[in-house]
Design a protein around this motif. Structure first.
Motif, PDB file in Angstrom:
ATOM      1  N   SER A 415     -23.586  20.454  59.265  1.00  0.00           N
ATOM      2  CA  SER A 415     -22.485  20.609  58.329  1.00  0.00           C
ATOM      3  C   SER A 415     -21.415  19.574  58.683  1.00  0.00           C
ATOM      4  O   SER A 415     -21.712  18.577  59.354  1.00  0.00           O
ATOM      5  CB  SER A 415     -21.933  22.037  58.372  1.00  0.00           C
ATOM      6  N   ALA A 416     -20.176  19.800  58.244  1.00  0.00           N
ATOM      7  CA  ALA A 416     -19.121  18.817  58.509  1.00  0.00           C
ATOM      8  C   ALA A 416     -17.749  19.473  58.460  1.00  0.00           C
ATOM      9  O   ALA A 416     -17.514  20.434  57.722  1.00  0.00           O
ATOM     10  CB  ALA A 416     -19.185  17.675  57.495  1.00  0.00           C
ATOM     11  N   ILE A 417     -16.858  18.919  59.286  1.00  0.00           N
ATOM     12  CA  ILE A 417     -15.441  19.264  59.254  1.00  0.00           C
ATOM     13  C   ILE A 417     -14.645  17.968  59.166  1.00  0.00           C
ATOM     14  O   ILE A 417     -15.170  16.879  59.402  1.00  0.00           O
ATOM     15  CB  ILE A 417     -15.004  20.078  60.498  1.00  0.00           C
ATOM     16  N   LEU A 418     -13.363  18.083  58.819  1.00  0.00           N
ATOM     17  CA  LEU A 418     -12.465  16.930  58.729  1.00  0.00           C
ATOM     18  C   LEU A 418     -11.266  17.191  59.634  1.00  0.00           C
ATOM     19  O   LEU A 418     -10.577  18.209  59.488  1.00  0.00           O
ATOM     20  CB  LEU A 418     -12.004  16.718  57.283  1.00  0.00           C
ATOM     21  N   LEU A 419     -11.032  16.267  60.577  1.00  0.00           N
ATOM     22  CA  LEU A 419      -9.909  16.375  61.502  1.00  0.00           C
ATOM     23  C   LEU A 419      -8.774  15.458  61.078  1.00  0.00           C
ATOM     24  O   LEU A 419      -8.995  14.382  60.513  1.00  0.00           O
ATOM     25  CB  LEU A 419     -10.355  16.011  62.927  1.00  0.00           C
ATOM     26  N   ASP A 420      -7.551  15.876  61.378  1.00  0.00           N
ATOM     27  CA  ASP A 420      -6.370  15.062  61.094  1.00  0.00           C
ATOM     28  C   ASP A 420      -6.460  13.744  61.861  1.00  0.00           C
ATOM     29  O   ASP A 420      -6.839  13.709  63.040  1.00  0.00           O
ATOM     30  CB  ASP A 420      -5.106  15.826  61.499  1.00  0.00           C
ATOM     31  N   LEU A 421      -6.085  12.635  61.214  1.00  0.00           N
ATOM     32  CA  LEU A 421      -6.238  11.314  61.827  1.00  0.00           C
ATOM     33  C   LEU A 421      -5.436  11.159  63.107  1.00  0.00           C
ATOM     34  O   LEU A 421      -5.921  10.599  64.092  1.00  0.00           O
ATOM     35  CB  LEU A 421      -5.814  10.220  60.833  1.00  0.00           C
ATOM     36  N   GLU A 422      -4.206  11.627  63.125  1.00  0.00           N
ATOM     37  CA  GLU A 422      -3.355  11.427  64.297  1.00  0.00           C
ATOM     38  C   GLU A 422      -3.279  12.654  65.197  1.00  0.00           C
ATOM     39  O   GLU A 422      -2.853  12.557  66.340  1.00  0.00           O
ATOM     40  CB  GLU A 422      -1.943  11.016  63.852  1.00  0.00           C
ATOM     41  N   ASN A 423      -3.683  13.799  64.686  1.00  0.00           N
ATOM     42  CA  ASN A 423      -3.713  15.018  65.498  1.00  0.00           C
ATOM     43  C   ASN A 423      -5.077  15.679  65.325  1.00  0.00           C
ATOM     44  O   ASN A 423      -5.226  16.666  64.602  1.00  0.00           O
ATOM     45  CB  ASN A 423      -2.596  15.977  65.084  1.00  0.00           C
ATOM     46  N   PRO A 424      -6.099  15.125  65.997  1.00  0.00           N
ATOM     47  CA  PRO A 424      -7.464  15.606  65.758  1.00  0.00           C
ATOM     48  C   PRO A 424      -7.753  16.994  66.324  1.00  0.00           C
ATOM     49  O   PRO A 424      -8.882  17.472  66.215  1.00  0.00           O
ATOM     50  CB  PRO A 424      -8.325  14.536  66.429  1.00  0.00           C
ATOM     51  N   THR A 425      -6.758  17.655  66.909  1.00  0.00           N
ATOM     52  CA  THR A 425      -6.941  19.055  67.281  1.00  0.00           C
ATOM     53  C   THR A 425      -6.905  19.947  66.040  1.00  0.00           C
ATOM     54  O   THR A 425      -7.270  21.119  66.118  1.00  0.00           O
ATOM     55  CB  THR A 425      -5.847  19.515  68.263  1.00  0.00           C
ATOM     56  N   LYS A 426      -6.474  19.379  64.943  1.00  0.00           N
ATOM     57  CA  LYS A 426      -6.277  20.147  63.713  1.00  0.00           C
ATOM     58  C   LYS A 426      -7.403  19.870  62.720  1.00  0.00           C
ATOM     59  O   LYS A 426      -7.651  18.728  62.335  1.00  0.00           O
ATOM     60  CB  LYS A 426      -4.934  19.773  63.079  1.00  0.00           C
ATOM     61  N   ILE A 427      -8.112  20.940  62.307  1.00  0.00           N
ATOM     62  CA  ILE A 427      -9.105  20.835  61.233  1.00  0.00           C
ATOM     63  C   ILE A 427      -8.369  20.967  59.906  1.00  0.00           C
ATOM     64  O   ILE A 427      -7.724  21.985  59.638  1.00  0.00           O
ATOM     65  CB  ILE A 427     -10.182  21.926  61.354  1.00  0.00           C
ATOM     66  N   VAL A 428      -8.454  19.920  59.063  1.00  0.00           N
ATOM     67  CA  VAL A 428      -7.729  19.950  57.791  1.00  0.00           C
ATOM     68  C   VAL A 428      -8.639  20.363  56.626  1.00  0.00           C
ATOM     69  O   VAL A 428      -8.148  20.762  55.570  1.00  0.00           O
ATOM     70  CB  VAL A 428      -7.076  18.583  57.491  1.00  0.00           C
ATOM     71  N   ALA A 429      -9.954  20.262  56.819  1.00  0.00           N
ATOM     72  CA  ALA A 429     -10.879  20.683  55.767  1.00  0.00           C
ATOM     73  C   ALA A 429     -12.258  20.882  56.396  1.00  0.00           C
ATOM     74  O   ALA A 429     -12.545  20.350  57.479  1.00  0.00           O
ATOM     75  CB  ALA A 429     -10.945  19.649  54.646  1.00  0.00           C
ATOM     76  N   ARG A 430     -13.125  21.626  55.694  1.00  0.00           N
ATOM     77  CA  ARG A 430     -14.460  21.852  56.206  1.00  0.00           C
ATOM     78  C   ARG A 430     -15.403  22.282  55.091  1.00  0.00           C
ATOM     79  O   ARG A 430     -14.962  22.771  54.031  1.00  0.00           O
ATOM     80  CB  ARG A 430     -14.472  22.904  57.303  1.00  0.00           C
ATOM     81  N   LEU A 431     -16.683  22.047  55.322  1.00  0.00           N
ATOM     82  CA  LEU A 431     -17.691  22.585  54.416  1.00  0.00           C
ATOM     83  C   LEU A 431     -17.923  24.050  54.758  1.00  0.00           C
ATOM     84  O   LEU A 431     -17.957  24.426  55.927  1.00  0.00           O
ATOM     85  CB  LEU A 431     -19.008  21.823  54.554  1.00  0.00           C
ATOM     86  N   ASP A 432     -18.117  24.855  53.725  1.00  0.00           N
ATOM     87  CA  ASP A 432     -18.434  26.262  53.937  1.00  0.00           C
ATOM     88  C   ASP A 432     -19.938  26.517  53.941  1.00  0.00           C
ATOM     89  O   ASP A 432     -20.379  27.643  54.187  1.00  0.00           O
ATOM     90  CB  ASP A 432     -17.783  27.125  52.850  1.00  0.00           C
ATOM     91  N   GLU A 433     -20.725  25.481  53.641  1.00  0.00           N
ATOM     92  CA  GLU A 433     -22.172  25.581  53.612  1.00  0.00           C
ATOM     93  C   GLU A 433     -22.764  24.430  54.424  1.00  0.00           C
ATOM     94  O   GLU A 433     -22.097  23.422  54.671  1.00  0.00           O
ATOM     95  CB  GLU A 433     -22.696  25.504  52.166  1.00  0.00           C
ATOM     96  N   PRO A 434     -24.008  24.541  54.814  1.00  0.00           N
ATOM     97  CA  PRO A 434     -24.646  23.414  55.499  1.00  0.00           C
ATOM     98  C   PRO A 434     -24.766  22.197  54.588  1.00  0.00           C
ATOM     99  O   PRO A 434     -24.940  22.323  53.372  1.00  0.00           O
ATOM    100  CB  PRO A 434     -26.027  23.949  55.870  1.00  0.00           C
ATOM    101  N   LEU A 435     -24.667  21.040  55.208  1.00  0.00           N
ATOM    102  CA  LEU A 435     -24.921  19.781  54.525  1.00  0.00           C
ATOM    103  C   LEU A 435     -26.427  19.510  54.478  1.00  0.00           C
ATOM    104  O   LEU A 435     -26.961  19.058  53.463  1.00  0.00           O
ATOM    105  CB  LEU A 435     -24.192  18.650  55.274  1.00  0.00           C
ATOM    106  N   LEU A 436     -27.095  19.787  55.580  1.00  0.00           N
ATOM    107  CA  LEU A 436     -28.544  19.639  55.697  1.00  0.00           C
ATOM    108  C   LEU A 436     -29.113  20.881  56.368  1.00  0.00           C
ATOM    109  O   LEU A 436     -28.630  21.286  57.428  1.00  0.00           O
ATOM    110  CB  LEU A 436     -28.907  18.424  56.546  1.00  0.00           C
ATOM    111  N   SER A 437     -30.128  21.463  55.763  1.00  0.00           N
ATOM    112  CA  SER A 437     -30.869  22.565  56.371  1.00  0.00           C
ATOM    113  C   SER A 437     -32.337  22.170  56.426  1.00  0.00           C
ATOM    114  O   SER A 437     -32.812  21.432  55.556  1.00  0.00           O
ATOM    115  CB  SER A 437     -30.714  23.853  55.555  1.00  0.00           C
ATOM    116  N   PRO A 438     -33.080  22.645  57.410  1.00  0.00           N
ATOM    117  CA  PRO A 438     -34.488  22.268  57.489  1.00  0.00           C
ATOM    118  C   PRO A 438     -35.284  22.848  56.317  1.00  0.00           C
ATOM    119  O   PRO A 438     -35.322  24.060  56.136  1.00  0.00           O
ATOM    120  CB  PRO A 438     -34.946  22.854  58.830  1.00  0.00           C
ATOM    121  N   HIS A 439     -35.870  21.969  55.507  1.00  0.00           N
ATOM    122  CA  HIS A 439     -36.718  22.472  54.425  1.00  0.00           C
ATOM    123  C   HIS A 439     -38.147  22.632  54.940  1.00  0.00           C
ATOM    124  O   HIS A 439     -38.436  22.411  56.108  1.00  0.00           O
ATOM    125  CB  HIS A 439     -36.629  21.593  53.174  1.00  0.00           C
ATOM    126  N   GLU A 440     -39.049  23.005  54.052  1.00  0.00           N
ATOM    127  CA  GLU A 440     -40.377  23.434  54.472  1.00  0.00           C
ATOM    128  C   GLU A 440     -41.111  22.367  55.290  1.00  0.00           C
ATOM    129  O   GLU A 440     -41.790  22.683  56.257  1.00  0.00           O
ATOM    130  CB  GLU A 440     -41.210  23.809  53.238  1.00  0.00           C
TER     131      GLU A 440
END
Length: 492
Positions: A415-440
């Motif tokens: 999946s993925a999250i987005l961190l603040d450019l100058e304060n990367p301790t802060k998550i500013v956005a994120r996916l609520d679902e996987p970006l890639l899941s193992p398919h068959e």
């Protein structure tokens, strides 16, 4: 309150599959477990009639010269490893020397079990490319007999449409020359010894007799002198000597031939702490304040019992420095360096507790003392643990961090999250679902139900993600950067 579910991202899986090749073999020293057998083997070799020995050497060279670029040099190197067992009253002929080296040599198929956990960076040489193209280096974790892991490389070009063109893979595989007497700096060496629990009064006594920059051999001589005439309890001395040798053995330098293809290069375990494998190298192209690039990679050294995070440093993928990562926070797996300093600090993602995503800052790239949690498992597909999938990717809107989550039946997703450019301790956005899941077709392998990456890049406005499929082979996926960012839920 969470927003309504967004449309699925258009993640494009390439048809490319990166698979291991059982014909890619390196040579390793081959010694019997019982060393008393070595002189017996040598005696049998020396007792061969001259003609029989010559015929045997001719056959060996016929069989193996096409598999290794300089097989005689390999045999010479392995002969040197057993020179102490040669009879003192006999001088072997050149033919006998080749034979002795050959008998203490074995082949190892580095990719025979799997080729997985890739990372990708821009190649240091970007000359003579078409518009919009990028030359890349891809590192992969190769495993062979006994599931011993090493680092191998592929290279190629991404064109303006992000189509992959891999360079031909060489028929040969090269293990590097090892610099046996590296230089150490006294202060960081002492600091790491303290961290490892060595008896300080003993280490201070030895190191105070050495210059600020000292060699491995100089250290061993001081240890030998103190061992011969002990000044401290011998049990304390012996334990401290072991720690000092272990630490020195964990820092070394390797170099390859510059005129050989990058696909010929393999970084195979050298030190005792990585005897069971070099795992999950996360490469990043790091730019300093002068915009000069150095490539770093964190990896996990494994000796069968414990793991140790290590750092690789290179400018050109020819000469590599292998260094110990130090400090209370330099532990566990999954450390990933940011591609530049933020303020005056190096920044690293990590997973000290094996469960959460951490971040840490340091003024010294070799020492990491504190970490803090920035992400905990939140969704069912990541309830067991979260971690990073390589170094962050910089965009105008923040740092994209590919993450992995582990859910039911040990299913790994990306999946993925987005961190603040100058304060990367802060998550500013994120996916609520996987970006890639193992398919068959990706579920079957050495470790089923896993997709995993050790590092992606951004090229032509797409995130290019090389990823492993069930710890067996690897594939590539892409996703549009803007589409990915717009699909993320803002967290503030």
């Amino acid at each position: 309150m969470r927003s309504k579910k967004r449309q699925p991202l258009n993640v494009k899986r390439k048809s490319i599959k990166i698979t291991g090749d059982i014909s890619r073999v390196i040579t390793r020293l081959h010694l019997p477990d019982d060393r008393y057998r070595v002189p017996k083997i040598i005696e049998r070799i020396l007792s061969l009639p001259d003609k029989a020995a010559e015929n045997l050497v001719a056959q060996i060279l016929t069989d193996f010269s096409g598999r290794h670029s300089d097989i005689k040099h390999i045999f010479e190197r392995h002969l040197n490893e057993v020179k102490g067992y040669l009879p003192r009253d006999r001088i072997p002929s050149e033919v006998q020397k080749i034979l002795i080296g050959a008998y203490f040599t074995k082949e190892y198929a580095i990719e025979s079990a799997a080729l997985f956990n890739p990372s990708i960076v821009a190649h240091p040489d970007q000359r003579h490319l078409g518009k919009g193209s990028l030359r890349f280096v891809m590192s992969l974790r190769a495993t062979g007999e006994g599931h011993v892991s090493s680092i191998v490389f592929r290279s190629g070009v991404l064109d303006r449409r992000n189509r992959f063109r891999f360079s031909p893979i060489s028929d040969f595989v090269e293990t590097p020359d090892l610099k046996l007497d590296p230089i150490f700096k006294r202060y960081p060496f002492q600091r790491k010894l303290n961290e490892m629990g060595a008896v300080e009064k003993i280490t201070v006594h030895i190191l105070n007799q050495l210059p600020e920059d000292f060699t491995f051999n100089a250290l061993l001589k001081k240890i030998e002198i103190l061992g011969a005439k002990p000044l401290f309890p011998e049990a304390d001395q012996d334990r401290t000597f072991e720690v000092m040798r272990w630490l020195a053995d964990s820092n070394y330098e390797v170099s390859f031939h510059a005129d050989h293809h990058i696909s010929e290069r393999v970084i195979f375990p050298v030190s005792k702490n990585e005897s069971r494998g070099i795992e999950d190298a996360r490469f990043v192209q790091f730019f300093d304040n002068r915009q000069e690039a150095t490539y770093y990679a964190t990896y996990t050294a494994y000796n069968g019992d414990t793991i140790l995070p290590q750092l690789i440093e290179t400018k050109d993928f020819i000469k590599f420095n292998i260094l110990t990562l130090n400090g209370k926070a330099a532990q566990n797996k999954g450390m990933a360096l940011f591609p530049r300093k933020i303020g005056d600090h190096y920044v690293m993602l990590s997973r000290q507790d094996g469960e959460n995503n951490h971040i840490m800052f340091s003024e010294n790239i070799h020492f990491w003392e504190k970490s803090q949690i920035i992400q905990e498992p939140e969704f069912p597909w990541e309830f067991i643990q979260v971690g990073n999938c390589g170094s962050p990717l910089e965009t105008d809107r923040g740092w994209i961090v590919l993450t992995h989550g582990v859910g039911p039946v040990r299913r790994y997703c990306i999946s993925a999250i987005l961190l603040d450019l100058e304060n990367p301790t802060k998550i500013v956005a994120r996916l609520d679902e996987p970006l890639l899941s193992p398919h068959e077709k990706e579920r079957e392998g050495y470790v089923p139900n896993v997709v995993y990456s050790c590092g992606a890049i951004i090229h032509n406005d797409e995130v290019v993600i090389p990823y492993a499929m069930s710890d067996f082979n690897s594939g590539i996926a892409t996703v549009d950067v803007s589409e990915l960012l717009n699909a993320m839920r803002k967290t503030d």
